[in-house]
Design a protein around this motif. Structure first.
Motif, mmCIF file in Angstrom:
data_model
loop_
_atom_site.group_PDB
_atom_site.id
_atom_site.type_symbol
_atom_site.label_atom_id
_atom_site.label_comp_id
_atom_site.label_asym_id
_atom_site.label_seq_id
_atom_site.Cartn_x
_atom_site.Cartn_y
_atom_site.Cartn_z
ATOM 1 N N GLY A 1 34.248 37.885 23.315
ATOM 2 C CA GLY A 1 35.377 37.374 24.102
ATOM 3 C C GLY A 1 35.057 37.565 25.568
ATOM 4 O O GLY A 1 33.979 37.201 26.028
ATOM 5 N N HIS A 2 35.997 38.125 26.329
ATOM 6 C CA HIS A 2 35.807 38.660 27.676
ATOM 7 C C HIS A 2 35.736 37.652 28.814
ATOM 8 O O HIS A 2 36.254 37.894 29.889
ATOM 9 C CB HIS A 2 34.545 39.541 27.697
ATOM 10 N N TYR A 3 35.089 36.498 28.624
ATOM 11 C CA TYR A 3 34.793 35.635 29.776
ATOM 12 C C TYR A 3 35.857 34.557 30.024
ATOM 13 O O TYR A 3 35.774 33.812 30.984
ATOM 14 C CB TYR A 3 33.380 35.029 29.628
ATOM 15 N N HIS A 4 36.830 34.500 29.112
ATOM 16 C CA HIS A 4 37.991 33.615 29.276
ATOM 17 C C HIS A 4 37.642 32.129 29.293
ATOM 18 O O HIS A 4 38.187 31.358 30.067
ATOM 19 C CB HIS A 4 38.824 34.024 30.516
ATOM 20 N N PHE A 5 36.698 31.757 28.462
ATOM 21 C CA PHE A 5 36.470 30.350 28.130
ATOM 22 C C PHE A 5 35.806 30.326 26.757
ATOM 23 O O PHE A 5 35.338 31.362 26.273
ATOM 24 C CB PHE A 5 35.595 29.627 29.167
ATOM 25 N N ASN B 1 37.991 45.492 27.815
ATOM 26 C CA ASN B 1 38.047 46.393 28.967
ATOM 27 C C ASN B 1 39.481 46.646 29.393
ATOM 28 O O ASN B 1 39.758 47.642 30.046
ATOM 29 C CB ASN B 1 37.225 45.843 30.144
ATOM 30 N N HIS B 2 40.397 45.749 29.000
ATOM 31 C CA HIS B 2 41.795 45.948 29.348
ATOM 32 C C HIS B 2 42.576 46.457 28.134
ATOM 33 O O HIS B 2 43.260 45.702 27.461
ATOM 34 C CB HIS B 2 42.409 44.652 29.880
ATOM 35 N N GLU B 3 42.415 47.719 27.853
ATOM 36 C CA GLU B 3 43.226 48.423 26.854
ATOM 37 C C GLU B 3 43.597 49.758 27.498
ATOM 38 O O GLU B 3 42.869 50.239 28.370
ATOM 39 C CB GLU B 3 42.438 48.726 25.552
ATOM 40 N N GLY C 1 38.702 41.637 21.503
ATOM 41 C CA GLY C 1 38.970 42.534 22.636
ATOM 42 C C GLY C 1 39.993 42.019 23.622
ATOM 43 O O GLY C 1 40.402 40.864 23.575
ATOM 44 N N ASP C 2 40.417 42.917 24.534
ATOM 45 C CA ASP C 2 41.582 42.674 25.396
ATOM 46 C C ASP C 2 42.781 42.289 24.528
ATOM 47 O O ASP C 2 43.477 41.310 24.787
ATOM 48 C CB ASP C 2 41.310 41.621 26.476
ATOM 49 N N PHE C 3 43.012 43.127 23.516
ATOM 50 C CA PHE C 3 44.153 42.953 22.608
ATOM 51 C C PHE C 3 45.451 43.137 23.400
ATOM 52 O O PHE C 3 46.375 42.335 23.296
ATOM 53 C CB PHE C 3 44.019 43.972 21.467
ATOM 54 N N GLY D 1 39.641 34.895 20.674
ATOM 55 C CA GLY D 1 39.321 35.670 21.873
ATOM 56 C C GLY D 1 40.497 36.483 22.394
ATOM 57 O O GLY D 1 41.506 36.671 21.707
ATOM 58 N N ASP D 2 40.368 36.934 23.635
ATOM 59 C CA ASP D 2 41.328 37.838 24.278
ATOM 60 C C ASP D 2 42.773 37.350 24.119
ATOM 61 O O ASP D 2 43.058 36.164 24.331
ATOM 62 C CB ASP D 2 41.043 37.916 25.781
ATOM 63 N N THR D 3 43.649 38.284 23.816
ATOM 64 C CA THR D 3 45.072 37.944 23.684
ATOM 65 C C THR D 3 45.916 38.556 24.817
ATOM 66 O O THR D 3 47.004 38.039 25.100
ATOM 67 C CB THR D 3 45.613 38.406 22.320
ATOM 68 N N HIS D 4 45.462 39.652 25.433
ATOM 69 C CA HIS D 4 46.171 40.255 26.586
ATOM 70 C C HIS D 4 47.663 40.418 26.336
ATOM 71 O O HIS D 4 48.487 39.875 27.080
ATOM 72 C CB HIS D 4 45.972 39.400 27.838
ATOM 73 N N GLY D 5 48.016 41.178 25.326
ATOM 74 C CA GLY D 5 49.440 41.369 25.025
ATOM 75 C C GLY D 5 50.075 40.038 24.655
ATOM 76 O O GLY D 5 49.606 39.341 23.762
HETATM 77 FE FE LIG Z 1 40.264 39.485 29.074
#
Ligand SMILES: [Fe+2]
Length: 235
Positions: A205-209, A68-70, A36-38, A6-10
């Motif tokens: 991904g996206h929902y953080h669980f 959504n956070h790119e 997503g949210d790479f 899932g999301d890695t956010h930097g």
């Molecule tokens: Fe995210």
């Protein structure tokens, strides 16, 4: 082999990769797919260089759909290439952005990709600095996705998206996690895909669980790293 997470956010959520012994033992022929949210195309400066260096130094190839956070201004400034049957942005030799609405053939598996989602924290973000309207797909991207799926009779092995279909968010995900449901066009579109597509497994991904929704063969990813074929968790 293809692994998915899932999301890695930097750098914020990459402990699951840094601490993962299985990933460290992979080869250049293996893939890690991020839903997503790479977050590695963000400031166009030192932060991005450090993140991209991290992924470029890994033994495997990193693939990601956009979240959504790119930084979509930067992401969309990369030239578009064809790769394994679909359109990509090649970020480095080892990092590839899988564009929206494409169907890739990787290791004899067909994988439909569709990034994007609405930001729940949009009101606290700044246009062009930490928020971009391209977080939700365009009409052209929705149309291209449907056209590409129709060419395959809506039959694919795997679906990889950032968001989940709206009906699943409202029912299964919201029941378990009490999410605030937003008016997300991406989720609504994915509901149309859900009604028509035949697939082995859908990953988002996206929902953080992390959550498994067996009745829809859908897996929500955050910290888990799974083998895409078996859904077995690797550590
Ligand atoms: Fe995210």
């Amino acid at each position: 082999m293809i692994y998915i997470t899932g999301d890695t956010h930097g750098f914020n959520d990459i402990d699951k990769l840094v601490l993962n012994k299985t990933l460290a033992s992979l080869s250049k022929d293996d893939y890690l797919l991020i839903t997503g949210d790479f977050g590695g195309i963000w400031d166009g400066g030192m932060h991005d260089e450090d993140i991209l260096d991290y992924y470029t130094e890994r033994p495997y190839m990193t693939l990601f759909v956009d979240g959504n956070h790119e930084n979509f201004d930067l992401l969309n400034s990369y030239p578009v290439e064809q790769w394994n049957g679909g359109k990509i942005h090649r970020i480095t030799d080892k990092v590839i952005h899988l564009m929206r609405g494409q169907i890739f053939n990787i290791e004899n598996m067909s994988i439909f990709t569709f990034g994007g989602a609405l930001s729940i924290d949009k009101a606290y973000r700044t246009f062009g600095t930490s928020w971009w309207p391209e977080e939700e797909p365009s009409e052209e991207e929705y149309s291209e996705a449907i056209e590409n799926l129709e060419k395959k009779g809506f039959l694919v092995d795997y679906i990889v998206t950032h968001a989940a279909p709206e009906s699943i968010v409202r029912n299964e995900i919201n029941t378990a996690h009490k999410l605030l449901c937003l008016d997300c066009e991406t989720e609504k579109f994915l509901d149309k895909v859900l009604k028509r597509a035949v697939y082995r497994r859908w990953y988002c991904g996206h929902y953080h669980f992390d959550m498994d929704i067996p009745e829809h063969r859908l897996t929500v990813l955050y910290q888990n790293v799974l083998d895409i074929k078996t859904q077995n968790r690797v550590k």
